[in-house]
Design a protein around this motif. Structure first.
Motif, PDB file in Angstrom:
ATOM      1  N   ILE A  71       1.011  -1.094   0.209  1.00 40.02           N
ATOM      2  CA  ILE A  71      -0.197  -0.201   0.235  1.00 40.02           C
ATOM      3  C   ILE A  71       0.954   1.185  -0.063  1.00 40.02           C
ATOM      4  CG2 ILE A  71      -1.653   1.433   1.370  1.00 40.02           C
ATOM      5  CD1 ILE A  71      -2.738  -1.236   2.319  1.00 40.02           C
ATOM      6  N   ALA A  72       1.968   1.223   0.658  1.00 41.76           N
ATOM      7  CA  ALA A  72       2.713   2.442   1.040  1.00 41.76           C
ATOM      8  C   ALA A  72       3.321   2.763  -0.483  1.00 41.76           C
ATOM      9  CB  ALA A  72       3.837   2.131   1.832  1.00 41.76           C
ATOM     10  N   LEU A  73       4.037   1.634  -1.173  1.00 41.17           N
ATOM     11  CA  LEU A  73       4.640   1.789  -2.260  1.00 41.17           C
ATOM     12  C   LEU A  73       3.668   2.321  -3.362  1.00 41.17           C
ATOM     13  CD1 LEU A  73       7.182   0.545  -1.150  1.00 41.17           C
ATOM     14  CD2 LEU A  73       7.278  -0.838  -3.473  1.00 41.17           C
ATOM     15  N   GLN A  74       2.322   1.783  -3.439  1.00 35.24           N
ATOM     16  CA  GLN A  74       1.606   2.037  -4.573  1.00 35.24           C
ATOM     17  C   GLN A  74       1.032   3.384  -4.354  1.00 35.24           C
ATOM     18  OE1 GLN A  74      -0.119  -2.485  -4.965  1.00 35.24           O
ATOM     19  NE2 GLN A  74      -1.564  -0.921  -5.695  1.00 35.24           N
ATOM     20  N   THR A  75       0.640   3.707  -3.012  1.00 36.72           N
ATOM     21  CA  THR A  75      -0.003   5.165  -2.844  1.00 36.72           C
ATOM     22  C   THR A  75       1.109   6.290  -3.192  1.00 36.72           C
ATOM     23  OG1 THR A  75      -1.110   4.340  -0.966  1.00 36.72           O
ATOM     24  CG2 THR A  75      -0.838   6.641  -1.300  1.00 36.72           C
ATOM     25  N   VAL A  76       2.471   6.121  -2.743  1.00 39.87           N
ATOM     26  CA  VAL A  76       3.422   7.078  -2.966  1.00 39.87           C
ATOM     27  C   VAL A  76       3.840   7.089  -4.545  1.00 39.87           C
ATOM     28  CG1 VAL A  76       5.859   7.717  -2.648  1.00 39.87           C
ATOM     29  CG2 VAL A  76       4.476   6.661  -0.674  1.00 39.87           C
ATOM     30  N   THR A  77       3.590   5.973  -5.034  1.00 37.80           N
ATOM     31  CA  THR A  77       4.045   6.157  -6.565  1.00 37.80           C
ATOM     32  C   THR A  77       2.775   6.729  -7.478  1.00 37.80           C
ATOM     33  OG1 THR A  77       5.191   3.918  -6.469  1.00 37.80           O
ATOM     34  CG2 THR A  77       4.195   4.579  -8.549  1.00 37.80           C
TER      35      THR A  77
END
Length: 304
Positions: free
Chosen positions: A50-56
């Protein structure tokens, strides 16, 4: 803009790999990300994803083709990712929230800035010297390695006091911009690496070997030192290169021929894990709106 990047993630002696990593870039900007889902809590790998996809997703909107305000972007990205993890826990009816550490580096305009929360680290090496290293958000680092003080406070030296997904607002540090020189190397890693390999060894490997040799060698060293119960080990290593003047290494990426509207990413855009929901763009937008409202209210309260 030209850079070389190598990324490796190994499960080690754990049942599953809860680390997530990737990078994305436009013509004038590139972002490298790493998250380490925390054991002892449910769905750590989901929190990391979730962290990676949101920031991306937020980076793709902001990098047009450069991010105009990097500190503001990092601030919004961290808080939105945190809110998305809490939303996921609420929608799933989890009694405890998934949690993850996070570190990211953004390169553009010949400089690098980075943000981190928890104990996933960034190392910045130049000409054989450690130019910078993130400071873990752990009781050990905050106490200055004073084990007596930690014992007196009754604290476990390995315990983090912040992360993404915890019930409290995350603590995070933003650093930069720091000017880049050709040959500068950055390494983002989970604690599975630095917990088993000394800083001096990390700096030596990054300084003395080609990046495509140093990266797997460091990972194998961590797994070997960690033994049969080794933690997940994940590394994203980057070498900054000035176009046309620095000899390219394997893994080199050049953005000179990219058009302004093009966006490239290695971050998976599908589901987080089997059984988990797709990333909801509307939910991200709601989180952004809520965070911006909170920032405005806080600013209004501070005004005399």
């Amino acid at each position: 803009m030209k850079f070389s990047v190598f990324q490796i993630s190994r499960k080690g002696g754990r049942e599953k790999n809860e680390d997530r990593h990737g990078y994305c870039y436009t013509k004038n900007s590139c972002l490298f990300l790493l998250a380490d889902g925390m054991g002892g809590h449910p769905d750590g790998e989901v929190a990391a994803q979730i962290a990676l996809q949101t920031v991306t997703a937020l980076y793709q909107k902001e990098a047009t083709p450069s991010v105009k305000d990097i500190p503001a972007f990092f601030n919004l990205a961290i808080l939105t990712a945190h809110r998305q993890i809490l939303r996921y826990a609420a929608e799933k009816g989890l009694l405890d929230t998934p949690r993850t550490t996070f570190v990211a580096a953004l390169m553009q305009d010949g400089a690098v800035s980075w943000v981190h929360c928890g104990d996933s680290r960034l190392y910045f090496v130049r000409e054989g010297e450690l130019l910078a290293r993130t400071r873990d958000h752990s009781y050990l680092e905050q106490a200055g390695n004073d084990l007596v003080k930690l014992a007196a406070l009754g604290m476990n030296r390995n315990v983090l006091f912040t992360c993404l997904g915890s019930p409290t607002r995350p603590v995070f540090d933003v650093t930069g911009p720091v000017g880049l020189k050709e040959g500068d190397r950055l390494l983002l890693c989970s604690d599975g690496l630095w917990g088993s390999v000394q800083d001096t060894e990390i700096v030596y490997e990054l300084s003395q070997k080609r990046l495509n040799d140093a990266t797997p060698d460091l990972v194998e060293m961590a797994l070997r030192n960690g033994g049969p119960h080794s933690d997940n080990v994940t590394v994203v290593a980057v070498e900054w290169e000035t176009p046309d003047t620095f000899q390219s290494t394997r893994g080199s990426i050049s953005t000179q021929m990219m058009e302004d509207g093009v966006f490239a990413s290695t971050v998976q855009a599908g589901t987080f894990e089997p059984g988990a929901d797709d990333l909801d763009d509307d939910a991200i937008e709601r989180s952004i709106a809520e965070i911006n409202d909170a920032i405005r209210r806080s600013a209004a309260v501070r005004k005399p």
